[in-house]
Design an enzyme around this catalytic site. Structure first.
Site, PDB file in Angstrom:
ATOM      1  N   SER A  59      30.175  43.057  46.206  1.00 20.79           N
ATOM      2  CA  SER A  59      31.006  42.842  45.017  1.00 20.79           C
ATOM      3  C   SER A  59      31.861  41.584  45.060  1.00 20.79           C
ATOM      4  O   SER A  59      32.541  41.286  44.075  1.00 20.79           O
ATOM      5  CB  SER A  59      31.917  44.059  44.790  1.00 20.79           C
ATOM      6  OG  SER A  59      31.187  45.126  44.224  1.00 20.79           O
ATOM      7  N   LYS A  62      31.584  39.357  42.115  1.00 19.27           N
ATOM      8  CA  LYS A  62      32.403  39.436  40.900  1.00 19.27           C
ATOM      9  C   LYS A  62      33.414  38.298  40.806  1.00 19.27           C
ATOM     10  O   LYS A  62      34.015  38.113  39.745  1.00 19.27           O
ATOM     11  CB  LYS A  62      33.097  40.793  40.817  1.00 19.27           C
ATOM     12  CG  LYS A  62      32.133  41.967  40.665  1.00 19.27           C
ATOM     13  CD  LYS A  62      32.879  43.278  40.437  1.00 19.27           C
ATOM     14  CE  LYS A  62      31.918  44.455  40.273  1.00 19.27           C
ATOM     15  NZ  LYS A  62      31.453  45.012  41.558  1.00 19.27           N
ATOM     16  N   SER A 114      36.873  46.806  40.841  1.00 21.80           N
ATOM     17  CA  SER A 114      35.528  46.377  41.217  1.00 21.80           C
ATOM     18  C   SER A 114      34.464  47.073  40.371  1.00 21.80           C
ATOM     19  O   SER A 114      33.413  47.485  40.868  1.00 21.80           O
ATOM     20  CB  SER A 114      35.259  46.620  42.711  1.00 21.80           C
ATOM     21  OG  SER A 114      34.161  45.861  43.161  1.00 21.80           O
ATOM     22  N   LYS A 221      39.067  39.166  46.654  1.00 20.90           N
ATOM     23  CA  LYS A 221      38.072  40.184  46.272  1.00 20.90           C
ATOM     24  C   LYS A 221      37.402  40.836  47.478  1.00 20.90           C
ATOM     25  O   LYS A 221      37.041  40.165  48.432  1.00 20.90           O
ATOM     26  CB  LYS A 221      36.991  39.558  45.381  1.00 20.90           C
ATOM     27  CG  LYS A 221      36.022  40.576  44.756  1.00 20.90           C
ATOM     28  CD  LYS A 221      36.708  41.441  43.729  1.00 20.90           C
ATOM     29  CE  LYS A 221      35.838  42.589  43.239  1.00 20.90           C
ATOM     30  NZ  LYS A 221      35.736  43.695  44.234  1.00 20.90           N
TER      31      LYS A 221
END
Length: 374
Positions: A59, A62, A114, A221
């Protein structure tokens, strides 16, 4: 410090192939399979470990999806979610078909919760389809200089053709954190949003534990899939010094990032750059000169880098009056090798009034001046 008058191409000091180039420090002992530590403003590599080895990134993908959303100029737009948009497995911000949601809420849904649903909704809204958005992601990656990355999914769900390197993720993080909307979301511990059908208020909490446990943490992140393992991109700022750390396939990422960020801060030094001698410029049609100045900028660099800084002075051949004291007329750009470090404005130290100078202030003369014709 050397001074040159030339065109400087902005670049980030990260490797393009093979192992990290010119990393001056040895990475501390960490658990990550792939890792890198860089200075936040310039991307100057401090240390790396298998930093240009291709692997999946879960993720942390992202970051790219959210960046494209921020750059779309559509954050205040409201859309209605379709069934196709939320037909995705994994983590979620709780979107359902028929929900009304602002695109800004999708940004927080990706960066905090997320949400794979938020990533898919973003992709189809901006790109028309998942495939169309993947093309946008790869074009942006090429623009940034992510030469060892390829994007297939907007959420980071595994695909054999979806990969990156720690080096490229650092490059992306440096770029993304310069976007104010992105940085605000990446650094938010929580956000209260309103969406649904009808919309109702709910609070999302950031998965990034460092925001509450590491002094100065400001983003960005987390990521995890069984194939990718634990992935993390983090940044922190203290007293004007910024550090970004990336780990891929790291079973002990929270501890490793604390060590890596500490290491980055210990390696960097805050200093003031020298302002080069700046020539005065003629004010067209007046027979007068205006003296120029610039304020010395402060930057964070490795100590040895201060000895190898160059600068580029960008000025026109002449100025068009009237000139006001403090008026910006050019730029001094500082760089290390091919890496732009910072810049500072060149400004006029005093005013020049063409009406009191005896110069030609006719409309034709002013037009000729503005287009650069003497």
């Amino acid at each position: 410090m050397k001074t040159v008058i030339s065109l400087i191409v902005s670049a980030i000091c990260l490797c393009t192939s093979g192992e990290v180039q010119s990393a001056p420090c040895i990475m501390p002992d960490i658990s990550a399979e792939c890792a890198i530590v860089v200075e936040m403003d310039t991307g100057r590599v401090i240390a790396g470990k298998n930093a240009c080895r291709r692997t999946s990134m879960a993720s942390t993908t992202k970051i790219m999806t959210s960046l494209l959303l921020c750059e779309s100029g559509r954050l205040d737009e409201e859309i209605t979610v379709t069934a196709e948009m939320v037909a995705v497995e994994g983590s979620s911000m709780g979107l359902l078909a028929g929900d009304r949601v602002h695109l800004r809420d999708l940004l927080f849904g990706m960066m905090l919760a997320s949400g794979n649903d938020a990533a898919n909704v973003t992709a189809i809204t901006l790109g028309g389809s998942i495939e169309g958005f993947a093309d946008m992601m790869n074009r942006k990656a090429a623009e940034i200089g992510m030469t060892d990355s390829h994007f297939v999914t907007p959420s980071g769900l595994d695909d054999e053709h979806h990969y990156t390197t720690a080096c490229d993720m650092a490059r992306l993080a440096v770029y993304a954190m310069k976007n104010e909307e992105f940085a605000a979301a990446a650094g938010s511990k929580s956000a209260t949003l309103e969406y649904g059908n009808p919309p109702y208020r709910r609070t999302l909490t950031n998965h990034n534990r460092l925001l509450g446990s590491y002094d100065g943490a400001s983003g960005i992140k987390t990521g995890f899939t069984k194939k990718s393992g634990r992935c993390l991109v983090s940044c922190a700022e203290r007293d004007g010094v910024g550090v970004i750390a990336v780990t891929l396939r790291d079973p002990n990422d929270w501890a490793d990032h604390a060590v890596m960020l500490d290491f980055g801060f210990s390696a960097l030094r805050r200093g003031t750059l020298e302002v080069p001698e700046i020539p005065s410029l003629p004010v067209y049609g007046t027979g007068r000169q205006v003296t120029l100045a610039a304020d010395a900028p402060e930057v964070s660099l490795l100590p040895q880098d201060f000895q190898n800084i160059g600068c580029d002075i960008s000025l026109p051949a002449f100025l068009c009056g009237p000139i006001t004291a403090g008026q910006r007329v050019g730029t001094v750009t500082y760089y290390y090798n091919s890496c732009v470090i910072t810049s500072t404005d060149i400004y006029a130290t005093h005013s020049v009034d063409v009406r009191q100078s005896g110069g030609d202030n006719s409309i034709i003369t002013r037009l000729l001046c503005l287009i650069g014709i003497k």
